[in-house]
Design a protein around this motif. Sequence first.
Motif, PDB file in Angstrom:
ATOM      1  N   THR A   1      28.370   9.086  10.423  1.00 17.69           N
ATOM      2  CA  THR A   1      27.300   8.320   9.781  1.00 17.69           C
ATOM      3  C   THR A   1      26.073   9.216   9.706  1.00 17.69           C
ATOM      4  O   THR A   1      25.917  10.151  10.502  1.00 17.69           O
ATOM      5  N   GLY A   2      25.232   8.928   8.755  1.00 13.74           N
ATOM      6  CA  GLY A   2      23.996   9.677   8.625  1.00 13.74           C
ATOM      7  C   GLY A   2      22.972   8.863   7.866  1.00 13.74           C
ATOM      8  O   GLY A   2      23.298   7.866   7.221  1.00 13.74           O
ATOM      9  N   SER A   3      21.737   9.303   7.968  1.00  9.47           N
ATOM     10  CA  SER A   3      20.677   8.659   7.195  1.00  9.47           C
ATOM     11  C   SER A   3      19.641   9.698   6.803  1.00  9.47           C
ATOM     12  O   SER A   3      19.467  10.715   7.476  1.00  9.47           O
ATOM     13  N   MET A   4      18.983   9.405   5.706  1.00  8.69           N
ATOM     14  CA  MET A   4      17.943  10.282   5.190  1.00  8.69           C
ATOM     15  C   MET A   4      16.686   9.453   4.950  1.00  8.69           C
ATOM     16  O   MET A   4      16.765   8.296   4.543  1.00  8.69           O
ATOM     17  N   VAL A   5      15.537  10.078   5.201  1.00 12.14           N
ATOM     18  CA  VAL A   5      14.249   9.456   4.951  1.00 12.14           C
ATOM     19  C   VAL A   5      13.639  10.142   3.743  1.00 12.14           C
ATOM     20  O   VAL A   5      13.547  11.370   3.690  1.00 12.14           O
ATOM     21  N   GLY A   6      13.251   9.336   2.772  1.00 12.37           N
ATOM     22  CA  GLY A   6      12.720   9.872   1.530  1.00 12.37           C
ATOM     23  C   GLY A   6      11.447  10.666   1.705  1.00 12.37           C
ATOM     24  O   GLY A   6      10.618  10.379   2.563  1.00 12.37           O
TER      25      GLY A   6
ATOM     26  N   VAL B   1       0.823  -1.213   0.000  1.00 14.18           N
ATOM     27  CA  VAL B   1       0.000   0.000   0.000  1.00 14.18           C
ATOM     28  C   VAL B   1       0.855   1.260   0.000  1.00 14.18           C
ATOM     29  O   VAL B   1       0.714   2.098  -0.869  1.00 14.18           O
ATOM     30  N   GLY B   2       1.711   1.430   0.942  1.00 14.91           N
ATOM     31  CA  GLY B   2       2.569   2.605   1.013  1.00 14.91           C
ATOM     32  C   GLY B   2       4.011   2.204   0.789  1.00 14.91           C
ATOM     33  O   GLY B   2       4.430   1.114   1.165  1.00 14.91           O
ATOM     34  N   GLN B   3       4.770   3.090   0.133  1.00  9.66           N
ATOM     35  CA  GLN B   3       6.178   2.802  -0.116  1.00  9.66           C
ATOM     36  C   GLN B   3       7.050   3.897   0.496  1.00  9.66           C
ATOM     37  O   GLN B   3       6.611   5.040   0.626  1.00  9.66           O
ATOM     38  N   SER B   4       8.267   3.537   0.845  1.00  9.89           N
ATOM     39  CA  SER B   4       9.207   4.501   1.407  1.00  9.89           C
ATOM     40  C   SER B   4      10.625   4.083   1.049  1.00  9.89           C
ATOM     41  O   SER B   4      10.862   2.975   0.572  1.00  9.89           O
ATOM     42  N   TYR B   5      11.555   5.000   1.276  1.00 14.43           N
ATOM     43  CA  TYR B   5      12.961   4.664   1.059  1.00 14.43           C
ATOM     44  C   TYR B   5      13.839   5.400   2.064  1.00 14.43           C
ATOM     45  O   TYR B   5      13.435   6.402   2.654  1.00 14.43           O
ATOM     46  N   ASN B   6      15.014   4.850   2.265  1.00 12.19           N
ATOM     47  CA  ASN B   6      16.023   5.424   3.151  1.00 12.19           C
ATOM     48  C   ASN B   6      17.364   5.413   2.443  1.00 12.19           C
ATOM     49  O   ASN B   6      17.652   4.512   1.647  1.00 12.19           O
ATOM     50  N   ILE B   7      18.183   6.393   2.774  1.00 12.18           N
ATOM     51  CA  ILE B   7      19.548   6.454   2.274  1.00 12.18           C
ATOM     52  C   ILE B   7      20.462   6.558   3.491  1.00 12.18           C
ATOM     53  O   ILE B   7      20.296   7.465   4.318  1.00 12.18           O
TER      54      ILE B   7
END
Length: 147
Positions: A125-130, A54-60
């Motif tokens: 380190t780091g992360s991003m949420v789409g 149903v829902g999509q997401s991504y992370n970097i």
Amino acid sequence: MEFINGSIKVLYIKQNDVYLPIGCLSENSFSESSDMLSTTTRDNTDGWKSSIPVGQSYNIDFSGHVTNDLISDSVVTYNALRDLKRQRTLVDWKIDSGNGSPDYGQSYINNMGDSAVIDEFVSFTGSMVGYGKPENTFDSIYYGYKD
């Protein structure tokens, strides 16, 4: 068949209308996921479940080494990344694999950290949420409001 070298697949952040690589980047990854909604069908026999996306997401996720540079015209520094996170800035990103089909998108930096081990370089380190859908064509993400 030709493999893509990890040294070529680089994460860029848009600063002052120019995509700049993250300075001293040593690793970056891109992952996608889908939220699944449980369903019931006539085929649900013997305890097997079914579901649909149903829902999509991504992370970097990314990591590298911290330099003494606070700002730079040629790379995005650790300090600049940290400021973007602290200011809750929606950033434009690009991941280029050198194959003529880069991925583009927007995200928020949701995690930044550094580690200082004695007698070693300081790492981060780091992360991003789409934010929205990632694209692999520049025009499709900015359709209607291109500069």
